[in-house]
Design a protein around this motif. Structure first.
Motif, short mmCIF file in Angstrom:
data_model
loop_
_atom_site.label_atom_id
_atom_site.label_comp_id
_atom_site.label_asym_id
_atom_site.label_seq_id
_atom_site.Cartn_x
_atom_site.Cartn_y
_atom_site.Cartn_z
N ILE A 154 2.69 1.56 -3.65
CA ILE A 154 1.81 1.82 -4.79
C ILE A 154 1.11 3.17 -4.65
N SER A 155 0.63 3.49 -3.45
CA SER A 155 -0.05 4.78 -3.26
C SER A 155 0.92 5.94 -3.48
N THR B 152 -5.70 2.04 -1.23
CA THR B 152 -4.53 2.55 -1.95
C THR B 152 -4.88 3.79 -2.76
N LEU B 153 -6.01 3.74 -3.46
CA LEU B 153 -6.44 4.88 -4.27
C LEU B 153 -6.73 6.09 -3.39
N VAL C 94 0.84 -1.20 0.00
CA VAL C 94 0.00 0.00 0.00
C VAL C 94 0.87 1.25 0.00
N ASP D 121 -9.53 -3.80 4.30
CA ASP D 121 -10.05 -4.94 3.55
C ASP D 121 -10.24 -6.11 4.51
N SER E 25 -11.59 -1.92 0.60
CA SER E 25 -10.82 -2.95 -0.10
C SER E 25 -9.40 -2.43 -0.23
N LEU E 26 -8.48 -3.31 -0.57
CA LEU E 26 -7.09 -2.89 -0.72
C LEU E 26 -6.96 -1.86 -1.83
N THR E 27 -7.73 -2.03 -2.90
CA THR E 27 -7.67 -1.09 -4.02
C THR E 27 -8.19 0.28 -3.62
N SER E 28 -9.34 0.32 -2.93
CA SER E 28 -9.91 1.61 -2.54
C SER E 28 -9.04 2.32 -1.52
N GLU F 33 -2.89 3.72 6.21
CA GLU F 33 -3.51 2.40 6.01
C GLU F 33 -3.79 1.72 7.34
#
Length: 279
Positions: A83-84, A141-142, A80, A220, A136-139, A210
């Motif tokens: 990537i973020s 990170t975004l 996280v 998540d 979620s992990l995607t949300s 996070e």
């Protein structure tokens, strides 16, 4: 003096690098250490550390291996954070570079847009975004990337404005190079140092964000993280101190390591600035 020699002169930075490399190695070998993952119940709940062989950090409220959760949580935190930060750089660097180099209405509009995001506290905005997008992990990170890019844009804008006034940029203009070629080939490469330093600190901030979101139950639910472990243990912190202590210690050490590395990078990439600050 080479970059690595200047970096190595800062003992705190070297210590931070060693700590970070240890966390990365643990995260990479997590599947080998605990092939079953962090979720299976392995013993009765609330086993204290070092009371049963094979469970050095004890078990949690559901009898899961705390050590397994810790090493798998390292994967999530580092992923996280990295990537973020990359996503925030991809937003902030082009926007700040264009605003600082071209100026005028583009600069004015970009800065007003940046200020709009900065008027809202980062953590509050991240909570709202994750709640809207569903945890979620995607949300996560975004959301962290969205709240992290404004300082990058401001830093890059200031650096580009400074570099654009130097003689070699004027020489490139006189040579007939286009504005885009000057920006990409002459200006941006000379702003890399402060961006790298800021990126190392942004990774640390992203890990904290996070963990905070997971602690509040916005992580998540299908992924083990340090924040999830602390959040799940907050109701038993007096009777089972180890459930929150070890994940908390992991967060502190990782964030400390990244901050020490950031300080070392600043000394190595900007030696004149670091010496001036010490005199």
């Amino acid at each position: 003096m080479s970059f690595w020699k200047r970096f190595a002169r800062n003992r705190g930075a070297v210590l931070g690098l060693v700590l970070l490399l240890a966390v990365i190695v643990i995260a990479l070998i997590a599947p080998m250490l605990y092939p079953r993952g962090p979720w299976p119940m392995v013993q009765r709940p609330f086993l204290a550390p070092y009371t049963v062989d094979g469970l050095p950090l004890g078990t949690d409220t559901l009898g899961r291996n705390v050590a397994a959760g810790l090493v798998y949580g390292a994967q999530v935190s580092l992923l996280v954070g990295l990537i973020s930060t990359v996503m925030a750089l991809l937003i902030g660097v082009p926007l700040g570079a264009a605003a600082g180099f071209y100026g005028g209405w583009l600069d004015e509009g970009a800065m007003r847009f940046t200020e709009f995001f900065q008027t809202i506290p980062n953590f509050a905005l991240a909570i709202v975004l994750v709640a809207i997008l569903e945890p979620s992990l995607t949300s996560i990170t975004l959301s962290i990337a969205i709240v992290s890019w404004p300082p990058v844009a401001r830093l890059v804008r200031a650096e580009v404005m400074s570099v654009s006034k130097r003689e070699y940029v004027d020489a490139a203009r006189l040579a007939g190079l286009s504005n885009l070629r000057i920006l990409v080939g002459q200006v941006l490469p000379n702003t890399v140092s402060p961006i790298i330093v800021m990126a190392s600190l942004m990774v640390a901030t992203a890990i904290l964000l996070e963990s905070s979101l997971s602690f509040l139950g916005l992580g998540d639910p299908n992924i083990m993280s340090w924040g999830y472990q602390i959040g799940a243990a907050r109701t038993v912190i007096r009777s089972a101190w180890w459930l929150s202590f070890f994940p908390g210690l992991a967060i502190v050490l990782t964030v400390l390591a990244l901050n020490l590395i950031g300080e070392g990078l600043n000394d190595a990439l900007n030696p004149h600035l670091s010496r001036k600050g010490r005199t």
